[in-house]
Design an enzyme around this catalytic site. Structure first.
Site, mmCIF file in Angstrom:
data_model
loop_
_atom_site.group_PDB
_atom_site.id
_atom_site.type_symbol
_atom_site.label_atom_id
_atom_site.label_comp_id
_atom_site.label_asym_id
_atom_site.label_seq_id
_atom_site.Cartn_x
_atom_site.Cartn_y
_atom_site.Cartn_z
ATOM 1 N N HIS A 134 80.123 -32.971 75.817
ATOM 2 C CA HIS A 134 79.692 -31.705 76.252
ATOM 3 C C HIS A 134 80.046 -30.479 75.421
ATOM 4 O O HIS A 134 79.262 -29.497 75.539
ATOM 5 C CB HIS A 134 80.019 -31.326 77.583
ATOM 6 C CG HIS A 134 79.623 -32.247 78.721
ATOM 7 N ND1 HIS A 134 78.250 -32.837 78.869
ATOM 8 C CD2 HIS A 134 80.216 -33.294 79.553
ATOM 9 C CE1 HIS A 134 78.094 -33.663 79.705
ATOM 10 N NE2 HIS A 134 79.230 -34.055 80.210
ATOM 11 N N GLY A 142 82.348 -28.848 80.363
ATOM 12 C CA GLY A 142 82.464 -30.053 81.004
ATOM 13 C C GLY A 142 83.649 -31.003 80.804
ATOM 14 O O GLY A 142 83.298 -32.107 80.415
ATOM 15 N N ASP A 171 76.544 -42.979 79.391
ATOM 16 C CA ASP A 171 77.311 -42.101 80.444
ATOM 17 C C ASP A 171 76.404 -41.403 81.533
ATOM 18 O O ASP A 171 75.113 -41.109 80.786
ATOM 19 C CB ASP A 171 78.157 -40.951 79.472
ATOM 20 C CG ASP A 171 79.065 -40.118 80.228
ATOM 21 O OD1 ASP A 171 78.550 -39.286 81.477
ATOM 22 O OD2 ASP A 171 80.278 -40.176 80.181
#
Length: 323
Positions: A134, A142, A171
């Site tokens: 992120h 994040g 993910d």
């Protein structure tokens, strides 16, 4: 206590205190216990004798961090590391004393893994506390202070001349830091299935995000509805595999976040660890065909501890079975 080295071979696991320290304290979803959970999973699945386990050797240097990140962002993390209070983003990622060095250790481990693969010392490498997808070039996001993947991609190009790199992500969260960091790059082959951003952080990764300018068509985003299970995984994976087959990359990065497995407290997908096994097996097969066998597996997210142990151990098993 960390596992001792048992057997040198083509499959490596980089694990040790330097990356285990990356976490945000008791009660935070990204706690420091995730590393030990993974190691227990290796023991329970009788994998410790099948791989070569070694400690990460060093943190990333400032110059290496700035291959991807702006100097301003790196300086901000340095300052917050001394102050040790507040947040590094809008409220998900707390600062703590020494956060700069701890985050640089994660990047260093990923760079070390990249070196092992680029030099032919290993065919598969797994780093559990890594895959911080992120973080943007100019900010934390994040739970991700620095983006080890972005730094690795830039380093592989600079040091080893590896141009076409596949980023494969299962993910539950979209790998926005990697996508936007390389959106216009036609040689970063981006394939990401994730929970639809209308329902989950970071709110990105729509079907029509296929790259920008010269990178158009080199990116594949597959958003899945909340509750998507292994059946939907198989369908999405078939599309991703065909996309990767056409791209013929020289190096594969697999972000194997366990938060896509049923029971994660932050997400809503319903995969089993069989999805992680299937993805790892297929990526190894593609890498043997096009990329001299080079596969780097990164743990990514995952906040149900049982799922972390199951998913990451399954990826390591597939790595070991494939060589």
């Amino acid at each position: 206590m960390f596992l001792k080295r048992r057997k040198k071979g083509e499959v490596r696991v980089l694990a040790g205190e330097s990356i285990a320290d990356y976490g945000f304290g008791n009660g935070h979803p990204f706690g420091q216990d995730r590393h030990e959970v993974f190691l227990r999973g290796l023991r329970e699945h009788d994998l410790e004798s099948r791989v070569w386990i070694e400690d990460p050797e060093r943190p990333a240097s400032r110059a290496e961090l700035e291959l991807f990140h702006t100097a301003r962002h790196v300086s901000f993390i340095e300052r917050m590391s001394v102050e040790g209070i507040g947040f590094l983003d809008d409220g998900d990622t707390p600062a703590f004393p020494g956060v700069y060095h701890t985050a640089a250790n994660v990047v260093g481990a990923t760079l070390q893994a990249g070196e092992l693969l680029a030099t032919g010392e290993a065919k598969r490498v797994f780093v559990p506390i890594a895959g911080l997808h992120h973080a943007a070039r100019d900010k934390t996001s994040g739970f991700c202070v620095f983006n080890d993947i972005g730094v690795l991609i830039e380093n592989l190009r600079k040091r080893h001349g590896i141009r076409r790199i596949a980023y494969v992500d299962i993910d539950a969260h979209h790998g926005d830091g990697v996508y936007y960091g390389f959106a216009s790059d036609p040689d970063v082959i981006f394939a990401d299935m994730h929970e639809d951003g209308r329902f989950l952080f970071p709110g990105t990764g729509a079907r029509n995000e296929t790259g920008i300018g010269p990178g158009e068509g080199a990116k594949l985003n597959i958003p899945l509805h909340p509750g998507a299970d292994d059946e939907e995984f198989v369908e999405a994976w078939g599309e991703m595999e065909a996309f990767l087959e056409d791209a013929r990359p020289e190096f594969f990065i697999l972000v194997a976040g366990a938060d896509s497995i049923a029971g994660d407290p932050l997400t809503h997908l319903q995969f089993s660890e069989d999805a992680h096994g299937a993805a790892a097996r297929a990526v190894c097969r593609l890498a043997d065909r096009y990329a001299q066998g080079r596969v780097l597996g990164l743990g990514g997210g995952g906040y149900n501890r049982r799922n972390v142990a199951a998913a990451w151990s399954r990826v390591v098993k597939e790595f070991a079975d494939s060589v």
